[in-house]
Design a protein around this motif. Structure first.
Motif, mmCIF file in Angstrom:
data_model
loop_
_atom_site.group_PDB
_atom_site.id
_atom_site.type_symbol
_atom_site.label_atom_id
_atom_site.label_comp_id
_atom_site.label_asym_id
_atom_site.label_seq_id
_atom_site.Cartn_x
_atom_site.Cartn_y
_atom_site.Cartn_z
ATOM 1 N N SER A 197 0.845 -1.194 0.000
ATOM 2 C CA SER A 197 0.000 0.000 0.000
ATOM 3 C C SER A 197 0.881 1.246 0.000
ATOM 4 C CB SER A 197 -0.928 0.016 1.231
ATOM 5 O OG SER A 197 -0.166 0.121 2.410
ATOM 6 N N PRO A 198 0.334 2.402 -0.401
ATOM 7 C CA PRO A 198 1.121 3.631 -0.418
ATOM 8 C C PRO A 198 1.514 4.075 0.994
ATOM 9 C CG PRO A 198 -0.915 3.856 -1.705
ATOM 10 C CD PRO A 198 -1.025 2.587 -0.913
ATOM 11 N N SER A 199 2.520 4.949 1.063
ATOM 12 C CA SER A 199 2.929 5.520 2.350
ATOM 13 C C SER A 199 1.776 6.307 2.957
ATOM 14 C CB SER A 199 4.120 6.460 2.152
ATOM 15 O OG SER A 199 5.201 5.776 1.575
ATOM 16 N N GLY A 200 1.703 6.304 4.286
ATOM 17 C CA GLY A 200 0.668 7.052 4.980
ATOM 18 C C GLY A 200 0.977 8.542 5.010
ATOM 19 N N PRO A 201 -0.003 9.369 5.401
ATOM 20 C CA PRO A 201 0.181 10.827 5.406
ATOM 21 C C PRO A 201 1.322 11.297 6.309
ATOM 22 C CG PRO A 201 -2.145 10.263 5.654
ATOM 23 C CD PRO A 201 -1.378 8.983 5.741
ATOM 24 N N ALA A 202 1.478 10.684 7.483
ATOM 25 C CA ALA A 202 2.520 11.135 8.418
ATOM 26 C C ALA A 202 3.908 10.893 7.837
ATOM 27 C CB ALA A 202 2.365 10.424 9.758
ATOM 28 N N LEU A 203 4.110 9.727 7.233
ATOM 29 C CA LEU A 203 5.404 9.408 6.617
ATOM 30 C C LEU A 203 5.656 10.296 5.404
ATOM 31 C CD1 LEU A 203 7.952 7.684 6.376
ATOM 32 C CD2 LEU A 203 6.590 5.973 5.144
ATOM 33 N N SER A 204 4.636 10.494 4.582
ATOM 34 C CA SER A 204 4.775 11.339 3.386
ATOM 35 C C SER A 204 5.161 12.761 3.766
ATOM 36 C CB SER A 204 3.462 11.346 2.594
ATOM 37 O OG SER A 204 3.131 10.050 2.168
ATOM 38 N N LYS A 205 4.519 13.297 4.803
ATOM 39 C CA LYS A 205 4.829 14.667 5.250
ATOM 40 C C LYS A 205 6.243 14.766 5.778
ATOM 41 C CE LYS A 205 0.110 16.095 6.347
ATOM 42 N NZ LYS A 205 -0.864 16.337 7.421
ATOM 43 N N LEU A 206 6.693 13.749 6.520
ATOM 44 C CA LEU A 206 8.055 13.770 7.060
ATOM 45 C C LEU A 206 9.080 13.738 5.930
ATOM 46 C CD1 LEU A 206 10.042 13.720 9.407
ATOM 47 C CD2 LEU A 206 9.761 11.230 9.516
ATOM 48 N N MET A 207 8.846 12.902 4.932
ATOM 49 C CA MET A 207 9.771 12.848 3.798
ATOM 50 C C MET A 207 9.808 14.189 3.066
ATOM 51 S SD MET A 207 8.977 9.032 2.338
ATOM 52 C CE MET A 207 10.326 8.989 1.155
ATOM 53 N N ALA A 208 8.636 14.775 2.853
ATOM 54 C CA ALA A 208 8.570 16.069 2.167
ATOM 55 C C ALA A 208 9.262 17.166 2.975
ATOM 56 C CB ALA A 208 7.114 16.441 1.899
ATOM 57 N N ARG A 209 9.165 17.082 4.295
ATOM 58 C CA ARG A 209 9.768 18.094 5.162
ATOM 59 C C ARG A 209 11.294 18.115 5.042
ATOM 60 N NH1 ARG A 209 8.039 17.075 10.878
ATOM 61 N NH2 ARG A 209 10.075 16.133 11.166
ATOM 62 N N GLU A 210 11.883 16.970 4.699
ATOM 63 C CA GLU A 210 13.345 16.892 4.595
ATOM 64 C C GLU A 210 13.871 17.453 3.278
ATOM 65 O OE1 GLU A 210 15.313 16.229 6.967
ATOM 66 O OE2 GLU A 210 13.824 15.498 8.406
ATOM 67 N N ALA A 211 12.998 17.647 2.291
ATOM 68 C CA ALA A 211 13.433 18.259 1.023
ATOM 69 C C ALA A 211 13.818 19.715 1.293
ATOM 70 C CB ALA A 211 12.317 18.188 -0.012
ATOM 71 N N GLU A 212 14.877 20.183 0.637
ATOM 72 C CA GLU A 212 15.404 21.525 0.915
ATOM 73 C C GLU A 212 14.867 22.519 -0.102
ATOM 74 O OE1 GLU A 212 19.644 21.276 1.450
ATOM 75 O OE2 GLU A 212 19.399 20.051 3.257
ATOM 76 N N LEU A 213 13.863 23.269 0.326
ATOM 77 C CA LEU A 213 13.177 24.215 -0.560
ATOM 78 C C LEU A 213 14.057 25.385 -0.967
ATOM 79 C CD1 LEU A 213 10.717 22.582 0.446
ATOM 80 C CD2 LEU A 213 9.449 24.717 0.519
ATOM 81 N N ALA B 235 2.281 20.181 -1.413
ATOM 82 C CA ALA B 235 1.671 20.860 -0.261
ATOM 83 C C ALA B 235 2.724 21.591 0.568
ATOM 84 C CB ALA B 235 0.931 19.842 0.606
ATOM 85 N N ARG B 236 3.944 21.072 0.564
ATOM 86 C CA ARG B 236 5.034 21.705 1.308
ATOM 87 C C ARG B 236 5.444 23.030 0.677
ATOM 88 N NH1 ARG B 236 10.566 20.730 2.868
ATOM 89 N NH2 ARG B 236 10.942 22.546 4.192
ATOM 90 N N GLY B 237 5.145 23.195 -0.612
ATOM 91 C CA GLY B 237 5.467 24.446 -1.284
ATOM 92 C C GLY B 237 6.426 24.307 -2.450
ATOM 93 N N ILE B 238 6.734 23.076 -2.843
ATOM 94 C CA ILE B 238 7.609 22.881 -3.998
ATOM 95 C C ILE B 238 6.794 23.083 -5.270
ATOM 96 C CG2 ILE B 238 9.017 21.209 -5.269
ATOM 97 C CD1 ILE B 238 9.846 20.028 -2.591
ATOM 98 N N ASN B 239 7.263 23.965 -6.121
ATOM 99 C CA ASN B 239 6.591 24.232 -7.392
ATOM 100 C C ASN B 239 6.558 22.937 -8.206
ATOM 101 O OD1 ASN B 239 5.914 24.996 -10.017
ATOM 102 N ND2 ASN B 239 6.975 26.955 -9.864
ATOM 103 N N PRO B 240 5.369 22.483 -8.641
ATOM 104 C CA PRO B 240 5.290 21.238 -9.415
ATOM 105 C C PRO B 240 6.193 21.229 -10.647
ATOM 106 C CG PRO B 240 3.099 21.951 -8.772
ATOM 107 C CD PRO B 240 4.041 23.058 -8.386
ATOM 108 N N ALA B 241 6.456 22.406 -11.226
ATOM 109 C CA ALA B 241 7.315 22.478 -12.408
ATOM 110 C C ALA B 241 8.756 22.069 -12.092
ATOM 111 C CB ALA B 241 7.281 23.890 -12.985
ATOM 112 N N ARG B 242 9.129 22.097 -10.808
ATOM 113 C CA ARG B 242 10.489 21.679 -10.400
ATOM 114 C C ARG B 242 10.586 20.176 -10.186
ATOM 115 N NH1 ARG B 242 12.538 24.552 -5.146
ATOM 116 N NH2 ARG B 242 14.390 23.364 -5.703
#
Length: 200
Positions: free
Chosen positions: A37-53, A75-82
Motif C-alpha cells: 500500500s502507499p505511504s501514509g500521510p505522516a510518513l509522506s509529510k516527514l519525507m517532504a519536510r526533509e526536502a530543501e526548498l 503541499a510543502r510548497g515545492i513548485n510542481p514544475a520543479r
C-alpha cells in the motif's frame, strides 16, 4: 453538508482505488513495488519536510507510485514544475500525469539512474526523495544507486529514503557519505523511519 459528504466519499473511493492499484502492482511484481500500500500521510509529510526548498534546481522523486509523497511535496510548497518523478510502472505514470499535470514524469528504471536521467547534469539537483524498496535489492545495487544519486545532487543536498527496517538500507561509508535517521513514524502502517544521506 451534502457537498462535504460527497467530497469525503470521493476521497475515500480514490484512496481505496489507490490501495487496490498498489496491491495489484505488488502481486504482479513484488520486487519492483516492494509495498502492498502507499505511504501514509505522516510518513509522506516527514519525507517532504526533509526536502530543501531553499536550494535552486530540480527535485527528483524516485518511485512515486500513486503520488502520495508527490502530493506532500507540492503541499510543502515545492513548485510542481520543479518536480521530476521517475516511475517504472506505466499505469502509475499515466495516473501521475493525470493527477499532477505540471510535474515531469519519466518512465524508467531508478536503479539505472544515470541512464534514466541522462539529461540531468551532475551536481544540479536540489533534493532527491525515494520510496524505492531498497531492501529487495542486493547491497551492492543499493550502494550503486546511492552513489549515482549523490553524484547528481548538489554538494550537501539530501537523498531521502524511507524503510521499515531497524538498520539503514545503505550503511554510512566514512569519507564518502553520511546518514541520519528520523524517529519512528508510528502513525504509518507498518511503522517506518526516514534516512537522510549526504555526500561527505
Amino acid at each position: 453538508m451534502n457537498h462535504r459528504v460527497a467530497v469525503r466519499a470521493r476521497h475515500f473511493s480514490n484512496k481505496l482505488k489507490d490501495e487496490a492499484r498498489f496491491f495489484r502492482s505488488w502481486v504482479e511484481n513484488p520486487l519492483k513495488t516492494g509495498a502492498v500500500s502507499p505511504s501514509g500521510p505522516a510518513l509522506s509529510k516527514l519525507m517532504a519536510r526533509e526536502a530543501e526548498l531553499d536550494r535552486e534546481g530540480p527535485v527528483v522523486e524516485l518511485g512515486p507510485g500513486t503520488g502520495v509523497v508527490t502530493k506532500a511535496l507540492v503541499a510543502r510548497g515545492i513548485n510542481p514544475a520543479r518536480l521530476v518523478a521517475v516511475e517504472y510502472n506505466p499505469d502509475f505514470c499515466v495516473l501521475l500525469h493525470r493527477r499532477f499535470p505540471d510535474i515531469h514524469v519519466v518512465r524508467g528504471d531508478a536503479y539505472a539512474l544515470k541512464t534514466t536521467l541522462k539529461d540531468v547534469a551532475p551536481g544540479s539537483l536540489a533534493s532527491m526523495i525515494s520510496s524505492l524498496p531498497l531492501f529487495t535489492r542486493p547491497p551492492a545495487e543499493r550502494r550503486a544507486l546511492l552513489r549515482d544519486a549523490l553524484d547528481l545532487l548538489q554538494p550537501g543536498a539530501p537523498f531521502i529514503q524511507f524503510s521499515y527496517a531497524l538498520v539503514p538500507p545503505v550503511p554510512a561509508i566514512s569519507g564518502e557519505f553520511t546518514v541520519e535517521r528520523s524517529p519512528w513514524v508510528l502513525m504509518n502502517l507498518p511503522p517506518a523511519r526516514v534516512w537522510i544521506y549526504r555526500k561527505a
